[in-house]
Design an enzyme around this catalytic site. Structure first.
Site, short mmCIF file in Angstrom:
data_model
loop_
_atom_site.label_atom_id
_atom_site.label_comp_id
_atom_site.label_asym_id
_atom_site.label_seq_id
_atom_site.Cartn_x
_atom_site.Cartn_y
_atom_site.Cartn_z
N ARG A 77 0.86 -1.18 0.00
CA ARG A 77 0.00 0.00 0.00
C ARG A 77 0.90 1.24 0.00
O ARG A 77 1.68 1.44 0.92
CB ARG A 77 -0.90 0.01 1.24
CG ARG A 77 -1.70 1.28 1.38
CD ARG A 77 -2.63 1.29 2.59
NE ARG A 77 -3.28 2.58 2.67
CZ ARG A 77 -3.25 3.40 3.72
NH1 ARG A 77 -2.64 3.04 4.84
NH2 ARG A 77 -3.84 4.57 3.66
N HIS A 121 -3.02 10.85 0.80
CA HIS A 121 -2.45 10.64 2.14
C HIS A 121 -1.78 11.94 2.56
O HIS A 121 -0.57 12.02 2.79
CB HIS A 121 -1.48 9.45 2.12
CG HIS A 121 -1.20 8.85 3.47
ND1 HIS A 121 -1.31 7.50 3.73
CD2 HIS A 121 -0.82 9.40 4.65
CE1 HIS A 121 -0.99 7.25 4.99
NE2 HIS A 121 -0.69 8.39 5.57
N GLU A 166 -7.53 8.46 6.35
CA GLU A 166 -7.83 9.13 7.61
C GLU A 166 -8.35 10.56 7.46
O GLU A 166 -7.68 11.53 7.88
CB GLU A 166 -6.59 9.13 8.52
CG GLU A 166 -6.05 7.74 8.82
CD GLU A 166 -4.96 7.73 9.88
OE1 GLU A 166 -4.47 8.81 10.27
OE2 GLU A 166 -4.59 6.63 10.34
N ASN A 292 -7.24 1.85 10.01
CA ASN A 292 -5.92 2.01 10.63
C ASN A 292 -6.12 1.94 12.12
O ASN A 292 -6.88 2.73 12.70
CB ASN A 292 -5.31 3.37 10.26
CG ASN A 292 -4.97 3.46 8.78
OD1 ASN A 292 -5.05 2.47 8.05
ND2 ASN A 292 -4.59 4.65 8.35
N TYR A 294 -4.21 1.64 15.93
CA TYR A 294 -2.97 1.71 16.71
C TYR A 294 -3.18 1.52 18.21
O TYR A 294 -2.35 0.96 18.89
CB TYR A 294 -2.27 3.06 16.48
CG TYR A 294 -1.68 3.15 15.09
CD1 TYR A 294 -0.44 2.59 14.82
CD2 TYR A 294 -2.38 3.75 14.05
CE1 TYR A 294 0.11 2.64 13.55
CE2 TYR A 294 -1.84 3.81 12.76
CZ TYR A 294 -0.60 3.25 12.53
OH TYR A 294 -0.06 3.29 11.27
N GLU A 349 -3.43 -0.13 8.15
CA GLU A 349 -2.23 0.23 8.92
C GLU A 349 -2.35 -0.35 10.32
O GLU A 349 -3.42 -0.28 10.95
CB GLU A 349 -2.09 1.75 9.09
CG GLU A 349 -1.65 2.50 7.87
CD GLU A 349 -1.54 4.00 8.11
OE1 GLU A 349 -1.30 4.42 9.26
OE2 GLU A 349 -1.70 4.75 7.12
C1 FCB Z 1 -1.30 7.20 10.76
C2 FCB Z 1 -0.88 7.72 9.40
C3 FCB Z 1 0.45 7.20 8.93
C4 FCB Z 1 1.46 7.10 10.05
C5 FCB Z 1 0.87 6.40 11.25
C6 FCB Z 1 1.83 6.21 12.40
O1 FCB Z 1 -2.20 8.08 11.34
O2 FCB Z 1 -1.85 7.37 8.45
O3 FCB Z 1 0.88 8.02 7.89
O4 FCB Z 1 1.98 8.32 10.35
O5 FCB Z 1 -0.26 7.07 11.70
#
Ligand code: FCB
Length: 445
Positions: A77, A121, A166, A292, A294, A349
Site C-alpha cells: 500500500r 495521504h 484518515e 488504521n 494503533y 495500517e
Molecule cells: C497514521 C498515518 C500514517 C502514520 C501512522 C503512524 O495516522 O496514516 O501516515 O503516520 O499514523
C-alpha cells in the site's frame, strides 16, 4: 482455523505514504504540497525535519521493491502525491509524475506484489490550499479530476484503490488542532473540511469504477475505540462523545446514516455547506473499509478548563505514548462489522514505534515490535473466526520514515533506514513477518 492460520487468499502487506518516504519534493515538475510548506515553516516539525529527502524512495524504489520481494510480502500500500500528477492541483498534468507511479506499479507486478494505491495521504497541492483547501468546496471537483486522471493512467494495472487516508486527521488535526498541515486552528473549517473530504470520496468512487475494470475501491479511516474510564453514566457519555467525534462522524455518513445528530449539535455548526444530494453521494457503496488501528483511548467526564471530556492512556505504551492494546482491535472489528456491515475490511495500517532499534552486531532486534504485530494479527484472526470479513493486513510501515510533526524521531519501520547513508536493514520484525507470511500464521516464533 486453529493456530491462528489465515485463509489462503489473505492479503499480507506493508504500507507507506508518499510524503513520508519519497523525498524529491520539487523534482521532475512536482508542485509544492501543504506538507512541503508546513515542514519548511520553522517551528512546525520537531527538529526542523522535512520530507525533502526522506527515504529517497523516489530514486530507490527498485531496491525497496526488491526488499519486499525478498521478505515475501504479497501486497504494497503506497500513496500517490497529488502535486506530482497535477502540480497546481488541477489543470495541467505532469506526465513525469504519472510515469514515476507507472514504473513503480510495473515493478511491483513484475515480482508478484499486488499494488494498493491511496489517492490522498495528506499532501494536498499548496495551490489548492491557497484557494481554501479542504475547507472550500472547490476542492471536490479538483479531487475528482485528479482521481480520474490517475485511475485512467494506472487502472489497467492497479485494481485496489483507497480514496482517502484518515479524513479525520486531515480535517481535525490539520484545520482544528493545527498540528498538521495546513496548521489552522478553526473548528468550523475542520467540520467543512470533513464534509468536502467525504464528498470527494463519494464523488470519485463512480469515476474510479468507470476507469478501472474489476475495481476494488474503499476508504481508510483511523478508528480508535473510546472506552469510559469507569462505568459512571458521565464517563460513558464522555466516551460516547469522543466516539462520535473520531469514529461516528465518518462511519455514519459513509453508511447512509447522515451526520450523527449529537455531533452536529456539539460542533454548533449550521452545516450550511451540505447541499442537496451530498449525503447520497457520500454513502456510495464501497467494496471495503480500510481501518488504521494503533491504540484505544480512555475517556473520563471532566469539567476542568472548559473541557467536558479528558482523553488519556495508561498501561504499556509505544514511543508515541499509544497504549499497546490488541484486544481493542478485536472489539473494534466486531463493532464495525456488526453495526455497519461493510462488505470487506482491510487493516490498512497497524504497527508501532519503539526506541529499541539499536544494532547489535549489525542486526536490529525489535522484540517489542514483533510482539505488537503478532498480538494484533492474532486478534485479526479471531475476528475472522467470528465472521468479520477481514481480507488483509498491512504493517505500518515498511520503512522508518518521516512521522509528520514528529519528524524522524519516531521509527515505525520493520526495515531500518540509516538516514545518513539511506542503507536499509531488515529488523527482526521484518524477518518475523516474512516467516508469518510463509506459514500463513501468527502463531510462530
Ligand atoms: C497514521 C498515518 C500514517 C502514520 C501512522 C503512524 O495516522 O496514516 O501516515 O503516520 O499514523
Amino acid at each position: 482455523m486453529a493456530n491462528h492460520t489465515f485463509p489462503k487468499d489473505f492479503v499480507w502487506g506493508t504500507a507507506t505514504a508518499s510524503y513520508q518516504i519519497e523525498g524529491a519534493w520539487n523534482k521532475d515538475g512536482k508542485g509544492e504540497s501543504i506538507w512541503d510548506r508546513f515542514s519548511h515553516t520553522p517551528g512546525k516539525v520537531l527538529n526542523g525535519d522535512t520530507g525533502d529527502v526522506a527515504c529517497d524512495h523516489y530514486h530507490r524504489w527498485r531496491d525497496d521493491i526488491q526488499l519486499m520481494k525478498d521478505l515475501g510480502i504479497k501486497a504494497y500500500r503506497f500513496s500517490i502525491a497529488w502535486p506530482r500528477i497535477l502540480p497546481s492541483g488541477s489543470g495541467k498534468v505532469n506526465e513525469a509524475g504519472l510515469e514515476f507511479y507507472s514504473q513503480l506499479v510495473d515493478g511491483l507486478l513484475e515480482v508478484g506484489i499486488e499494488p494498493y494505491a491511496t489517492l490522498y495521504h495528506w499532501d494536498l497541492p499548496q495551490a489548492l490550499q491557497d484557494k481554501g483547501g479542504w475547507a472550500d468546496r472547490m476542492v471536490v471537483d479538483a479531487f475528482v479530476e485528479y482521481a480520474d486522471i490517475t485511475t485512467r493512467a494506472l487502472g489497467d494495472r492497479v485494481k485496489n484503490w483507497i480514496t482517502l487516508n484518515e479524513p479525520w486527521v486531515s480535517a481535525f488535526v490539520g484545520y482544528r488542532d493545527g498540528h498538521h498541515a495546513p496548521g489552522h486552528k478553526d473548528l468550523n473549517e475542520a467540520v467543512a473540511a470533513s464534509h468536502h473530504l467525504l464528498l470527494s470520496h463519494g464523488r470519485s468512487v463512480p469515476v474510479i469504477r468507470k476507469n478501472v475494470k474489476d475495481a476494488n475501491v474503499g476508504i481508510t479511516l483511523n478508528l480508535t475505540p473510546q472506552m469510559p474510564a469507569s462505568q459512571s453514566l458521565a464517563d460513558r457519555k464522555a466516551a460516547n462523545y469522543i466516539d462520535g467525534y473520531i469514529n461516528r462522524f465518518f462511519l455514519d455518513p459513509l453508511t447512509g446514516r447522515g451526520y450523527p445528530e449529537d455531533m452536529v449539535k456539539a460542533f454548533e455548526n449550521s452545516m450550511s455547506f451540505v447541499q442537496n444530494g451530498d449525503m447520497e453521494e457520500i454513502a456510495v457503496p464501497v467494496d471495503f473499509l480500510g481501518i488504521n488501528y494503533y491504540t484505544r483511548n480512555l475517556v473520563r467526564a471532566d469539567e476542568k478548563d472548559n473541557q467536558p471530556q479528558t482523553v488519556f492512556r495508561e498501561g504499556v505504551m509505544t514511543e508515541m505514548e499509544w497504549e499497546v492494546y490488541p484486544r481493542g482491535l478485536y472489539n473494534l472489528l466486531g463493532r464495525v462489522h456488526f453495526a455497519y456491515g461493510f462488505p470487506a475490511i482491510y487493516i490498512t495500517e497497524n504497527g508501532a514505534a519503539f526506541p529499541d532499534d539499536k544494532p547489535v552486531n549489525g542486526e536490529f532486534h525489535d522484540p517489542d515490535r514483533v510482539s505488537y504485530i503478532k498480538e494484533h494479527l492474532k486478534v485479526v484472526n479471531e475476528a475472522i473466526n467470528i465472521g468479520v470479513p477481514v481480507k488483509g493486513y498491512f504493517v505500518w510501515s515498511l520503512l522508518d520514515n518521516f512521522e509528520w510533526s514528529f519528524g524522524y524521531s519516531k521509527r515505525f519501520g520493520i526495515v531500518h533506514v540509516d538516514l545518513e547513508t539511506q542503507k536499509r536493514t531488515a529488523k527482526s520484525s521484518a524477518k518475523w513477518y516474512s516467516r508469518a507470511i510463509a506459514a500463513q500464521s501468527a502463531e510462530i516464533d
